[in-house]
Design a protein around this motif. Structure first.
Motif, PDB file in Angstrom:
ATOM      1  N   GLU A  80       0.734  -1.120  -0.081  1.00 46.80           N
ATOM      2  CA  GLU A  80      -0.004   0.185  -0.032  1.00 46.80           C
ATOM      3  C   GLU A  80       1.022   0.999   0.128  1.00 46.80           C
ATOM      4  O   GLU A  80       1.770   1.207   0.653  1.00 46.80           O
ATOM      5  N   LYS A  81       0.440   2.208  -0.805  1.00 47.77           N
ATOM      6  CA  LYS A  81       1.214   3.380  -0.749  1.00 47.77           C
ATOM      7  C   LYS A  81       0.369   4.613   0.061  1.00 47.77           C
ATOM      8  O   LYS A  81      -0.610   4.490   0.258  1.00 47.77           O
ATOM      9  N   THR A  82       1.255   5.288   0.829  1.00 46.78           N
ATOM     10  CA  THR A  82       0.596   6.304   1.506  1.00 46.78           C
ATOM     11  C   THR A  82       0.016   7.347   0.675  1.00 46.78           C
ATOM     12  O   THR A  82       0.948   7.540  -0.330  1.00 46.78           O
ATOM     13  N   ALA A  83      -0.869   8.074   1.224  1.00 43.86           N
ATOM     14  CA  ALA A  83      -1.540   9.131   0.257  1.00 43.86           C
ATOM     15  C   ALA A  83      -0.511  10.174   0.315  1.00 43.86           C
ATOM     16  O   ALA A  83       0.010  10.842   1.422  1.00 43.86           O
ATOM     17  N   ARG A  84      -0.251  10.809  -0.927  1.00 48.94           N
ATOM     18  CA  ARG A  84       0.394  12.065  -1.129  1.00 48.94           C
ATOM     19  C   ARG A  84      -0.583  13.323  -0.904  1.00 48.94           C
ATOM     20  O   ARG A  84      -1.621  13.313  -1.551  1.00 48.94           O
ATOM     21  N   ASP A  88       3.031  17.550   0.157  1.00 51.52           N
ATOM     22  CA  ASP A  88       4.007  16.720  -0.306  1.00 51.52           C
ATOM     23  C   ASP A  88       4.109  17.044  -1.902  1.00 51.52           C
ATOM     24  O   ASP A  88       5.470  17.205  -2.413  1.00 51.52           O
ATOM     25  N   MET A  89       3.211  16.941  -2.689  1.00 49.20           N
ATOM     26  CA  MET A  89       3.293  17.386  -4.105  1.00 49.20           C
ATOM     27  C   MET A  89       3.837  19.020  -4.337  1.00 49.20           C
ATOM     28  O   MET A  89       4.534  18.994  -5.128  1.00 49.20           O
ATOM     29  N   LEU A  90       3.564  19.673  -3.454  1.00 47.62           N
ATOM     30  CA  LEU A  90       4.070  21.191  -3.744  1.00 47.62           C
ATOM     31  C   LEU A  90       5.555  21.254  -3.551  1.00 47.62           C
ATOM     32  O   LEU A  90       6.401  21.783  -4.163  1.00 47.62           O
ATOM     33  N   LEU A  91       5.923  20.477  -2.336  1.00 54.62           N
ATOM     34  CA  LEU A  91       7.389  20.411  -2.088  1.00 54.62           C
ATOM     35  C   LEU A  91       8.338  19.571  -3.202  1.00 54.62           C
ATOM     36  O   LEU A  91       9.588  19.621  -3.147  1.00 54.62           O
ATOM     37  N   GLU A  92       7.594  18.753  -3.816  1.00 53.86           N
ATOM     38  CA  GLU A  92       8.084  18.120  -4.793  1.00 53.86           C
ATOM     39  C   GLU A  92       8.568  19.249  -6.342  1.00 53.86           C
ATOM     40  O   GLU A  92       9.718  18.915  -7.010  1.00 53.86           O
ATOM     41  N   ARG A  93       7.876  20.242  -6.286  1.00 53.15           N
ATOM     42  CA  ARG A  93       8.017  21.173  -7.400  1.00 53.15           C
ATOM     43  C   ARG A  93       8.870  22.478  -6.743  1.00 53.15           C
ATOM     44  O   ARG A  93       9.705  23.240  -7.785  1.00 53.15           O
TER      45      ARG A  93
END
Length: 120
Positions: A80-84, A88-93
């Motif tokens: 199972e993957k933890t929900a992003r 989290d998605m903002l910090l990737e960019r």
């Protein structure tokens, strides 16, 4: 004539089909133990159905685990993957420094719109 054929009949309350020739699926009972309130829930499934490892507790709504030989089943959650989250998605960019700079720009724009003085 049509009035007589419905006399004494409760429309919609009873089915006119009979159970003659109907073969019911084999069923089995499975127990689930709630992790929160400790209650045991018994569910009936077809013997051909895939049995879920967990079920929602009827009493408290928490997660109840399938019991096999009176012991809870170990649920494998490795795949199972933890929900992003949005963060989290903002910090990737963007980096934190870039986000602080963007925030300050937007605050200055809002303050200018409201006619407030910009703080340094």
């Amino acid at each position: 004539m049509a009035d007589r054929s419905l006399r004494g009949m409760r429309i919609g309350a009873q089915s006119l089909q009979s159970e003659d020739g109907v073969v019911f699926a084999d069923r089995a009972n499975y127990s689930y133990l709630c992790e929160t309130c400790g209650r045991e829930t018994v569910m009936t499934f077809s013997t051909e159905a895939e049995i879920p490892e967990s079920w929602e507790c009827r009493t408290c709504g928490a997660n109840a685990t399938l019991l096999v030989d009176s012991k809870p089943v170990e649920i494998d959650r490795s795949g199972e993957k933890t929900a992003r989250t949005h963060w989290d998605m903002l910090l990737e960019r963007r980096t934190i420094a870039e986000l602080e700079e963007l925030l300050e720009e937007r605050l200055q724009l809002l303050r200018a719109r409201r006619g407030q003085k910009m703080s340094a």
